[in-house]
Design a protein around this motif. Structure first.
Motif, PDB file in Angstrom:
ATOM      1  N   ILE A 133       0.806  -1.223   0.149  1.00 11.29           N
ATOM      2  CA  ILE A 133      -0.197  -0.016  -0.019  1.00 11.29           C
ATOM      3  C   ILE A 133       1.093   1.335  -0.020  1.00 11.29           C
ATOM      4  O   ILE A 133       0.487   2.244  -0.760  1.00 11.29           O
ATOM      5  N   LEU A 134       1.893   1.149   0.898  1.00 10.69           N
ATOM      6  CA  LEU A 134       2.699   2.526   0.760  1.00 10.69           C
ATOM      7  C   LEU A 134       3.257   2.666  -0.545  1.00 10.69           C
ATOM      8  O   LEU A 134       3.741   3.779  -1.043  1.00 10.69           O
ATOM      9  N   GLU A 135       3.852   1.292  -0.976  1.00 12.54           N
ATOM     10  CA  GLU A 135       4.462   1.598  -2.386  1.00 12.54           C
ATOM     11  C   GLU A 135       3.580   2.012  -3.569  1.00 12.54           C
ATOM     12  O   GLU A 135       3.818   2.916  -4.410  1.00 12.54           O
ATOM     13  N   GLU A 136       2.101   1.863  -3.370  1.00 13.30           N
ATOM     14  CA  GLU A 136       1.251   2.147  -4.262  1.00 13.30           C
ATOM     15  C   GLU A 136       1.026   3.990  -4.085  1.00 13.30           C
ATOM     16  O   GLU A 136       0.930   4.565  -5.032  1.00 13.30           O
ATOM     17  N   LEU A 161       2.606   9.199  -6.689  1.00  9.66           N
ATOM     18  CA  LEU A 161       3.101  10.721  -6.453  1.00  9.66           C
ATOM     19  C   LEU A 161       3.433  11.484  -7.990  1.00  9.66           C
ATOM     20  O   LEU A 161       4.007  10.669  -8.688  1.00  9.66           O
ATOM     21  N   ASP A 162       2.971  12.668  -8.021  1.00  6.63           N
ATOM     22  CA  ASP A 162       3.210  13.384  -9.252  1.00  6.63           C
ATOM     23  C   ASP A 162       4.505  14.213  -8.945  1.00  6.63           C
ATOM     24  O   ASP A 162       4.511  15.194  -8.397  1.00  6.63           O
ATOM     25  N   LEU A 163       5.646  13.887  -9.212  1.00  4.08           N
ATOM     26  CA  LEU A 163       7.017  14.408  -8.937  1.00  4.08           C
ATOM     27  C   LEU A 163       7.130  15.510  -9.515  1.00  4.08           C
ATOM     28  O   LEU A 163       7.647  16.560  -8.805  1.00  4.08           O
ATOM     29  N   GLU A 164       6.558  15.519 -10.654  1.00  7.57           N
ATOM     30  CA  GLU A 164       6.853  16.850 -11.417  1.00  7.57           C
ATOM     31  C   GLU A 164       5.773  17.895 -10.851  1.00  7.57           C
ATOM     32  O   GLU A 164       6.405  19.248 -10.821  1.00  7.57           O
ATOM     33  N   ARG A 165       4.662  17.829 -10.908  1.00  8.60           N
ATOM     34  CA  ARG A 165       3.579  18.861 -10.477  1.00  8.60           C
ATOM     35  C   ARG A 165       3.869  18.877  -9.003  1.00  8.60           C
ATOM     36  O   ARG A 165       3.571  20.092  -8.385  1.00  8.60           O
ATOM     37  N   GLY A 190       6.410  18.676  -7.124  1.00  7.55           N
ATOM     38  CA  GLY A 190       7.755  19.225  -6.700  1.00  7.55           C
ATOM     39  C   GLY A 190       8.430  19.097  -5.500  1.00  7.55           C
ATOM     40  O   GLY A 190       8.647  17.611  -5.162  1.00  7.55           O
ATOM     41  N   GLU A 191       8.919  19.625  -4.546  1.00  3.68           N
ATOM     42  CA  GLU A 191       9.526  19.298  -3.522  1.00  3.68           C
ATOM     43  C   GLU A 191       8.876  18.794  -2.449  1.00  3.68           C
ATOM     44  O   GLU A 191       9.286  17.623  -1.798  1.00  3.68           O
ATOM     45  N   PHE A 192       7.678  19.296  -2.416  1.00  5.79           N
ATOM     46  CA  PHE A 192       6.703  18.457  -1.187  1.00  5.79           C
ATOM     47  C   PHE A 192       6.706  17.123  -1.749  1.00  5.79           C
ATOM     48  O   PHE A 192       6.654  15.974  -0.887  1.00  5.79           O
ATOM     49  N   ALA A 193       6.232  16.396  -3.125  1.00  8.43           N
ATOM     50  CA  ALA A 193       5.927  15.186  -3.324  1.00  8.43           C
ATOM     51  C   ALA A 193       7.483  14.457  -3.408  1.00  8.43           C
ATOM     52  O   ALA A 193       7.267  13.373  -3.036  1.00  8.43           O
ATOM     53  N   ALA A 194       8.539  14.998  -3.642  1.00  9.89           N
ATOM     54  CA  ALA A 194       9.818  14.623  -3.378  1.00  9.89           C
ATOM     55  C   ALA A 194      10.264  13.978  -2.036  1.00  9.89           C
ATOM     56  O   ALA A 194      10.661  12.978  -1.999  1.00  9.89           O
ATOM     57  N   ASN A 195       9.740  14.864  -1.132  1.00  7.25           N
ATOM     58  CA  ASN A 195       9.887  14.594   0.343  1.00  7.25           C
ATOM     59  C   ASN A 195       9.021  13.574   0.744  1.00  7.25           C
ATOM     60  O   ASN A 195       9.616  12.542   1.474  1.00  7.25           O
TER      61      ASN A 195
END
Length: 132
Positions: free
Chosen positions: A66-69, A74-78, A80-85
């Motif tokens: 589930i955590l992998e899903e 995550l949309d790393l492009e849109r 940004g830093e929040f999604a990357a973190n």
């Protein structure tokens, strides 16, 4: 299968099909937490109980999936830093649950369960705020 179990599955499937993307994320968090709780319950089984290892393994693998899903969507492009973190956090959570499963140690499960609960509660609050 009892009739009530069949009805519960139908209701659950319908809930998933009609849920918003935000509600689906909340459902995923709830699922991960439910499986971590199942793993913690299995840790309390006697060490000589052969089901103990199987239950711990199964529950932790499901939590990790589930955590992998969540991480993979995550949309790393849109985002940004929040999604990357958030991606790095999910990766850490998955690794810690993997370690807990390999070593059959409950402590990492308790640690990650708290972190995921905090994320889940923040997500639920965000959904309440947005829909209000």
């Amino acid at each position: 299968m009892p009739a009530t179990a069949g009805l519960a599955r139908i209701y659950q499937k319908q809930s998933i099909l009609t849920a918003s993307p935000g509600q689906l994320v909340l459902m995923l968090y709830d699922g991960a937490l439910r499986f971590m709780a199942q793993a913690r319950e299995a840790f309390s089984l006697p060490r000589e109980d052969l089901r103990r290892i199987e239950h711990i393994n199964s529950a932790l693998l499901r939590s990790q999936a589930i955590l992998e899903e969540l991480r993979s969507n995550l949309d790393l492009e849109r985002g940004g830093e929040f999604a990357a973190n958030l991606s790095r956090l999910y990766d850490y959570y998955i690794r810690r649950l993997h370690e807990a499963n390999l070593r059959k140690e409950e402590t990492p499960v308790i640690e990650i369960e708290k972190f995921v609960r905090d994320l889940r509660d923040a997500w639920a609050e965000m959904l309440r705020t947005v829909s209000a």
